[in-house]
Design an enzyme around this catalytic site. Structure first.
Site, PDB file in Angstrom:
ATOM      1  N   ASP A  51       0.834  -1.202   0.000  1.00  0.00           N
ATOM      2  CA  ASP A  51       0.000   0.000   0.000  1.00  0.00           C
ATOM      3  C   ASP A  51       0.870   1.254   0.000  1.00  0.00           C
ATOM      4  OD1 ASP A  51      -2.049  -1.730   0.114  1.00  0.00           O
ATOM      5  OD2 ASP A  51      -2.772  -1.155   2.113  1.00  0.00           O
ATOM      6  N   TYR A  70       2.214   1.922  -3.384  1.00  0.00           N
ATOM      7  CA  TYR A  70       1.116   2.432  -4.225  1.00  0.00           C
ATOM      8  C   TYR A  70       0.880   3.917  -3.921  1.00  0.00           C
ATOM      9  CZ  TYR A  70      -3.599   3.034  -6.128  1.00  0.00           C
ATOM     10  OH  TYR A  70      -4.695   3.492  -6.804  1.00  0.00           O
ATOM     11  N   ASP A  71       0.830   4.229  -2.638  1.00  0.00           N
ATOM     12  CA  ASP A  71       0.594   5.621  -2.243  1.00  0.00           C
ATOM     13  C   ASP A  71       1.666   6.556  -2.791  1.00  0.00           C
ATOM     14  OD1 ASP A  71      -1.665   4.881  -0.935  1.00  0.00           O
ATOM     15  OD2 ASP A  71      -0.763   4.851   1.063  1.00  0.00           O
ATOM     16  N   SER A  78     -35.546  -7.080 -17.872  1.00  0.00           N
ATOM     17  CA  SER A  78     -35.413  -7.880 -16.666  1.00  0.00           C
ATOM     18  C   SER A  78     -35.383  -9.351 -17.094  1.00  0.00           C
ATOM     19  CB  SER A  78     -36.593  -7.588 -15.760  1.00  0.00           C
ATOM     20  OG  SER A  78     -36.403  -8.258 -14.557  1.00  0.00           O
ATOM     21  N   LEU A  79     -35.427 -10.258 -16.143  1.00  0.00           N
ATOM     22  CA  LEU A  79     -35.417 -11.686 -16.478  1.00  0.00           C
ATOM     23  C   LEU A  79     -36.671 -12.344 -15.930  1.00  0.00           C
ATOM     24  CD1 LEU A  79     -31.788 -12.813 -15.515  1.00  0.00           C
ATOM     25  CD2 LEU A  79     -32.741 -12.654 -17.815  1.00  0.00           C
ATOM     26  N   GLU A 116     -24.605 -19.009 -14.996  1.00  0.00           N
ATOM     27  CA  GLU A 116     -23.821 -18.012 -14.249  1.00  0.00           C
ATOM     28  C   GLU A 116     -24.458 -17.756 -12.899  1.00  0.00           C
ATOM     29  OE1 GLU A 116     -24.292 -14.475 -16.566  1.00  0.00           O
ATOM     30  OE2 GLU A 116     -23.980 -15.592 -18.414  1.00  0.00           O
ATOM     31  N   LYS A 174     -26.250 -15.639 -10.175  1.00  0.00           N
ATOM     32  CA  LYS A 174     -27.104 -14.449 -10.215  1.00  0.00           C
ATOM     33  C   LYS A 174     -26.699 -13.584  -9.029  1.00  0.00           C
ATOM     34  CE  LYS A 174     -31.929 -13.039 -10.654  1.00  0.00           C
ATOM     35  NZ  LYS A 174     -31.748 -11.836  -9.888  1.00  0.00           N
ATOM     36  N   ASP A 217     -26.723 -10.679  -6.398  1.00  0.00           N
ATOM     37  CA  ASP A 217     -27.802  -9.941  -5.753  1.00  0.00           C
ATOM     38  C   ASP A 217     -27.353  -8.510  -5.494  1.00  0.00           C
ATOM     39  OD1 ASP A 217     -30.178  -9.414  -4.617  1.00  0.00           O
ATOM     40  OD2 ASP A 217     -29.810 -10.515  -2.757  1.00  0.00           O
ATOM     41  N   ARG A 253     -30.749   0.938 -13.926  1.00  0.00           N
ATOM     42  CA  ARG A 253     -31.761   0.438 -14.842  1.00  0.00           C
ATOM     43  C   ARG A 253     -32.970   1.375 -14.908  1.00  0.00           C
ATOM     44  NH1 ARG A 253     -33.415  -5.343 -14.413  1.00  0.00           N
ATOM     45  NH2 ARG A 253     -34.706  -4.721 -12.679  1.00  0.00           N
ATOM     46  N   TYR A 262     -21.791  -9.042 -16.904  1.00  0.00           N
ATOM     47  CA  TYR A 262     -22.241 -10.281 -17.556  1.00  0.00           C
ATOM     48  C   TYR A 262     -23.012 -10.002 -18.831  1.00  0.00           C
ATOM     49  CZ  TYR A 262     -26.028  -8.534 -14.710  1.00  0.00           C
ATOM     50  OH  TYR A 262     -26.928  -7.694 -14.133  1.00  0.00           O
ATOM     51  N   LYS A 267     -28.504 -18.863 -19.845  1.00  0.00           N
ATOM     52  CA  LYS A 267     -28.636 -18.065 -21.076  1.00  0.00           C
ATOM     53  C   LYS A 267     -28.263 -18.904 -22.287  1.00  0.00           C
ATOM     54  CE  LYS A 267     -27.096 -13.937 -18.631  1.00  0.00           C
ATOM     55  NZ  LYS A 267     -26.000 -12.998 -18.406  1.00  0.00           N
ATOM     56  N   LYS A 281     -34.070 -19.017  -9.191  1.00  0.00           N
ATOM     57  CA  LYS A 281     -33.784 -18.395  -7.889  1.00  0.00           C
ATOM     58  C   LYS A 281     -33.786 -19.436  -6.787  1.00  0.00           C
ATOM     59  CE  LYS A 281     -35.641 -14.195  -7.409  1.00  0.00           C
ATOM     60  NZ  LYS A 281     -35.321 -12.800  -7.084  1.00  0.00           N
ATOM     61  N   CYS A 307     -30.664   2.610  30.756  1.00  0.00           N
ATOM     62  CA  CYS A 307     -29.756   1.562  30.288  1.00  0.00           C
ATOM     63  C   CYS A 307     -29.990   0.284  31.086  1.00  0.00           C
ATOM     64  CB  CYS A 307     -28.314   2.036  30.454  1.00  0.00           C
ATOM     65  SG  CYS A 307     -27.113   0.727  30.160  1.00  0.00           S
ATOM     66  N   CYS A 327     -26.494  -0.250  33.396  1.00  0.00           N
ATOM     67  CA  CYS A 327     -26.100   0.618  34.512  1.00  0.00           C
ATOM     68  C   CYS A 327     -27.269   1.423  35.064  1.00  0.00           C
ATOM     69  CB  CYS A 327     -24.978   1.558  34.077  1.00  0.00           C
ATOM     70  SG  CYS A 327     -25.527   2.819  32.911  1.00  0.00           S
ATOM     71  N   CYS A 359     -26.473   4.817  25.791  1.00  0.00           N
ATOM     72  CA  CYS A 359     -26.156   5.040  27.188  1.00  0.00           C
ATOM     73  C   CYS A 359     -24.870   5.853  27.177  1.00  0.00           C
ATOM     74  CB  CYS A 359     -25.931   3.690  27.877  1.00  0.00           C
ATOM     75  SG  CYS A 359     -25.040   3.844  29.426  1.00  0.00           S
ATOM     76  N   CYS A 418     -20.357   2.426  32.424  1.00  0.00           N
ATOM     77  CA  CYS A 418     -21.411   1.413  32.321  1.00  0.00           C
ATOM     78  C   CYS A 418     -20.769   0.032  32.183  1.00  0.00           C
ATOM     79  CB  CYS A 418     -22.275   1.739  31.103  1.00  0.00           C
ATOM     80  SG  CYS A 418     -23.370   0.412  30.627  1.00  0.00           S
TER      81      CYS A 418
HETATM   82  S1  IVH Z   1     -28.653 -11.120 -17.479  1.00  0.00           S
HETATM   83  C1  IVH Z   1     -31.914  -9.036 -20.325  1.00  0.00           C
HETATM   84  N1  IVH Z   1     -27.033 -12.216 -15.742  1.00  0.00           N
HETATM   85  O1  IVH Z   1     -30.852 -10.018 -12.158  1.00  0.00           O
HETATM   86  C2  IVH Z   1     -31.550  -9.143 -18.896  1.00  0.00           C
HETATM   87  N2  IVH Z   1     -28.670 -10.682 -14.934  1.00  0.00           N
HETATM   88  O2  IVH Z   1     -33.679 -10.561 -11.968  1.00  0.00           O
HETATM   89  C3  IVH Z   1     -30.122  -9.499 -18.766  1.00  0.00           C
HETATM   90  N3  IVH Z   1     -28.533 -10.261 -12.528  1.00  0.00           N
HETATM   91  O3  IVH Z   1     -31.855  -7.349 -14.193  1.00  0.00           O
HETATM   92  C4  IVH Z   1     -29.765  -9.815 -17.381  1.00  0.00           C
HETATM   93  N4  IVH Z   1     -26.830 -11.591 -12.125  1.00  0.00           N
HETATM   94  O4  IVH Z   1     -29.803  -7.018 -12.628  1.00  0.00           O
HETATM   95  C5  IVH Z   1     -28.068 -11.370 -15.914  1.00  0.00           C
HETATM   96  N5  IVH Z   1     -25.482 -13.230 -14.332  1.00  0.00           N
HETATM   97  C6  IVH Z   1     -26.517 -12.390 -14.512  1.00  0.00           C
HETATM   98  C7  IVH Z   1     -27.103 -11.670 -13.455  1.00  0.00           C
HETATM   99  C8  IVH Z   1     -28.186 -10.829 -13.695  1.00  0.00           C
HETATM  100  C9  IVH Z   1     -27.686 -10.731 -11.588  1.00  0.00           C
HETATM  101  C10 IVH Z   1     -29.644  -9.317 -12.241  1.00  0.00           C
HETATM  102  C11 IVH Z   1     -29.840  -8.248 -13.288  1.00  0.00           C
HETATM  103  C12 IVH Z   1     -31.214  -8.515 -13.825  1.00  0.00           C
HETATM  104  C13 IVH Z   1     -31.866  -9.195 -12.674  1.00  0.00           C
HETATM  105  C14 IVH Z   1     -33.073  -9.989 -13.089  1.00  0.00           C
END
Ligand code: IVH
Length: 496
Positions: free
Chosen positions: A34, A37-38, A83-84, A114, A116, A118, A137, A226, A290, A314, A408, A411, A426, A431
Site C-alpha cells: 500500500d 502504491y501511495d 429484466s429476467l 452463471e 445471479k 444480488d 436500470r 455479464y 442463457k 432463484k 440503560c 447501569c 447510554c 457502564c
Molecule cells: S442477465 C436481459 N445475468 O438479475 C436481462 N442478470 O432478476 C439481462 N442479474 O436485471 C440480465 N446476475 O440485474 C443477468 N449473471 C446475470 C445476473 C443478472 C444478476 C440481475 C440483473 C437482472 C436481474 C433480473
C-alpha cells in the site's frame, strides 16, 4: 523536468496505477505494498498539480470529483435494459429449454450458467475506451445518471484496458457490496450511531443513490459484468466470447460462469453453483441460464418484459417462522442500545437460529414486534438473521407493544438520542456493559488478538473488576494474580 518529460512520466504513472488498481481490486493479487502504491499516487498528484494543462478526467486521481448533486438526471438507455423471467422450479427450466429448442427447431442448444448476483443493475458506456456514462436500470427505458458515483469504484477501469478500444461499448452488470465488507460497514455505522442496512443489496443501492461522490468513495462498492448494451465496432458472437472481451477490457466478471451443452448439464451446473454458494464473497440469489449463441438469441427475441433466451433460477428464500420468546436490549461498547429478539430455536439455512437482530428501536416500532409474536425470520447468506415481519393475526389481544428503553439495562443510567442519530445510547462511560464490550473488542482478533482472553475470561475479569479499562490488563499485579487463581479452572499458566 521539462514538459515532455512530465507528460511521459504522467502517462506512465497513470498506466502503472491503473494496472495496480486492477491487480488489487479485480485480480485480488496485488504486486506492491500500500505504501508503494501511495507513493506512485502522490507522485502523480504532484505532477498533475505542477502541470495543470496535463490533467485528464480519466486520470486515476480524478475518480472522486465534482460537487454534490441536487438530484440525478434521468437519461435514456441506448438499448432498453430488460429484466429476467424467473422460476424456483427445475421443471420450469426444462420447459424453458423445450420452448427454446422448439422455436429454434433444433434438438441441441448450448447454454451458459452463471451466478445471479444480488445487487443493483448498472450500464456503463465506454466511448473510444473512456467511461462516459453510468446509468441505473430505472424503468428499463431510462435510468438515473450515476456516473460520478460509479467512477469512485476503484475496481472499475475509467479507460478500457485495450490499445484499440471499440467506438462504443456498453457493459452491463451488477454493483454490490461483498458479504464481509457489508458486515464491517454495518458495524462501523452502528458505532457511529447510524442505522444498519438490512442486507448488502440495500446497502449497495443506498450507496449508489448518495448525492455526494465523496461519500460514495468510502462505501465498499464492487461491480461484476455479464452483459452488454450498445456495441459498435466489435462483434460479439456468444456469451462465452462476451466474457472473454469483458475480461480483456479489464472489466471484472463473475466467477464460476460455465458453458454447457444441454439442459441436463445446465441443471447439474446449477446444483454445483448452489453447493458453492457460501464460498462466494458476495451474495448470489440464484443462477442465470442463457442461450450462448447471439444468432440464436436474435431469433428468439423478447417478450415485453424479458428476453426469451434467458431465465433466472432463484434459490428458495431462506426463511422460517418462529416465536419471539423475549426481547433483550444489548449495550454495545460505544453505548448504542440494540434490541435483539430471542427466538424459539429453529433451523434456517443449515444452522440453528435462536436470536435475530431488530436493528434499532425505530425498526422495532416500524415492524411492531412484541414478545410472544410469531415472526418470519430470514437469513440471507452469511448475514445475521433478521426479523422480516410479524404474523400479527396470531397475536394475543393483550400483548403490549415493546417500549423503547428510557434507562440503560446495564447501569440504569438515562438513555439519550443524539441529534441526527437513530440509535439510543447510554452515555455513561463506566457502564459495566460498555466496559465489558470494550475489553472484548480490545482482545478480539481484529484488535490486539489476545488469544488467551476469550468470552469467559472477559466476563470474569470485568465481573470481578480486575479490569475496568483495557489498560488495566497491563497493570494486573501479583496480589491480583493470587485472587484470580482462586477461580475454578484457572491454573497458574492461564493467570500468567
Ligand atoms: S442477465 C436481459 N445475468 O438479475 C436481462 N442478470 O432478476 C439481462 N442479474 O436485471 C440480465 N446476475 O440485474 C443477468 N449473471 C446475470 C445476473 C443478472 C444478476 C440481475 C440483473 C437482472 C436481474 C433480473
Amino acid at each position: 523536468m521539462n514538459r515532455e518529460q512530465a507528460e511521459q512520466r504522467i502517462a506512465s504513472l497513470r498506466q502503472e496505477i491503473e494496472r495496480h488498481d486492477h491487480l488489487y481490486y479485480v485480480e485480488a493479487s496485488p504486486e506492491i505494498s500500500d505504501a508503494a502504491y501511495d507513493r506512485l499516487y502522490r507522485e502523480l498528484q504532484d505532477l498533475e498539480a505542477a502541470w495543470p494543462e496535463l490533467g485528464s478526467a480519466d486520470s486515476p486521481t480524478q475518480r472522486v470529483g465534482g460537487q454534490p448533486l441536487d438530484q440525478f438526471e434521468s437519461r435514456p438507455h441506448a438499448i432498453p435494459m430488460q429484466s429476467l423471467d424467473n422460476t424456483y422450479n427445475p421443471n420450469e427450466l426444462k420447459a424453458f429449454d423445450r420452448r427454446v429448442r422448439q422455436s429454434l427447431q433444433t434438438d441441441r442448444i448450448a447454454y451458459t450458467v452463471e451466478p445471479k448476483i444480488d445487487g443493483v443493475s448498472i450500464s456503463l458506456r465506454y466511448q473510444n475506451g473512456r467511461l462516459t456514462q453510468a446509468l441505473t436500470r430505472g424503468n428499463g427505458i431510462e435510468g438515473d445518471d450515476v456516473t460520478a458515483n460509479v467512477r469512485t469504484i476503484r475496481g472499475l477501469p475509467l479507460r478500457l484496458r485495450t490499445p484499440r478500444p471499440p467506438p462504443v461499448f456498453e457493459a452491463r452488470g451488477e454493483i454490490f457490496i461483498g458479504k464481509r465488507s457489508f458486515l464491517e460497514f454495518n458495524q462501523r455505522r452502528e458505532e457511529q450511531g447510524e442505522p444498519r442496512f438490512a442486507n448488502p443489496r440495500n446497502a449497495a443501492a443506498g450507496s449508489l443513490k448518495l448525492l455526494a461522490p465523496r461519500l460514495v468513495a468510502q462505501r465498499p462498492l464492487q461491480a461484476l459484468f455479464y452483459g452488454c448494451g450498445e456495441v459498435a465496432g466489435l462483434t460479439v458472437e456468444s456469451q462465452t466470447s462476451l466474457f472473454e472481451r469483458l475480461r480483456e477490457f479489464g472489466l471484472p466478471i463473475p466467477e464460476g460462469a460455465v458453458r454447457v451443452e444441454n439442459i441436463e448439464e445446465a441443471l447439474a451446473a446449477i446444483d454445483r453453483l448452489a453447493e458453492r454458494r457460501s464460498d462466494y464473497t458476495y451474495e448470489i440469489d440464484g443462477a442465470v441460464i442463457k442461450v450462448d449463441a447471439w444468432s440464436a438469441r436474435q431469433r428468439l427475441g423478447s417478450t415485453a418484459k424479458a428476453p426469451r433466451w434467458a431465465i433466472a433460477y432463484k434459490y428458495a428464500a431462506q426463511r422460517a417462522v418462529t416465536r419471539v420468546e423475549t426481547i433483550n436490549v444489548q449495550v454495545g461498547r460505544t453505548g448504542v442500545l440494540t434490541p435483539v429478539a430471542e427466538l424459539s430455536p429453529t433451523l434456517l439455512a443449515g444452522s440453528t437460529v435462536s436470536r435475530a437482530t431488530l436493528h434499532n428501536f425505530q425498526e422495532l416500532k416500524r415492524k411492531d414486534v412484541r414478545v410472544g409474536d410469531r415472526v418470519e425470520i430470514e437469513k440471507a447468506g452469511d448475514v445475521i438473521p433478521a426479523v422480516v415481519r410479524v404474523l400479527a393475526e396470531t397475536r394475543a389481544d393483550d400483548a403490549p407493544p415493546f417500549p423503547a428503553p428510557t434507562h440503560c439495562p446495564s447501569c440504569g443510567g438515562e438513555v439519550h438520542r443524539l441529534q441526527e442519530e437513530v440509535a439510543l445510547r447510554c452515555l455513561n462511560p463506566s457502564c459495566p456493559a460498555q466496559i465489558k464490550e470494550r475489553l472484548r473488542h480490545f482482545c478480539s482478533r481484529s484488535a490486539m488478538d489476545i488469544e488467551s482472553i476469550g468470552e469467559a475470561m472477559v466476563e470474569l475479569l470485568t465481573e470481578h473488576q480486575f479490569v475496568v479499562s483495557p489498560a488495566d490488563l497491563y497493570w494486573l499485579k501479583e496480589k491480583e494474580w493470587a485472587r484470580l487463581r482462586e477461580f475454578p479452572g484457572l491454573g497458574e499458566k492461564s493467570v500468567e
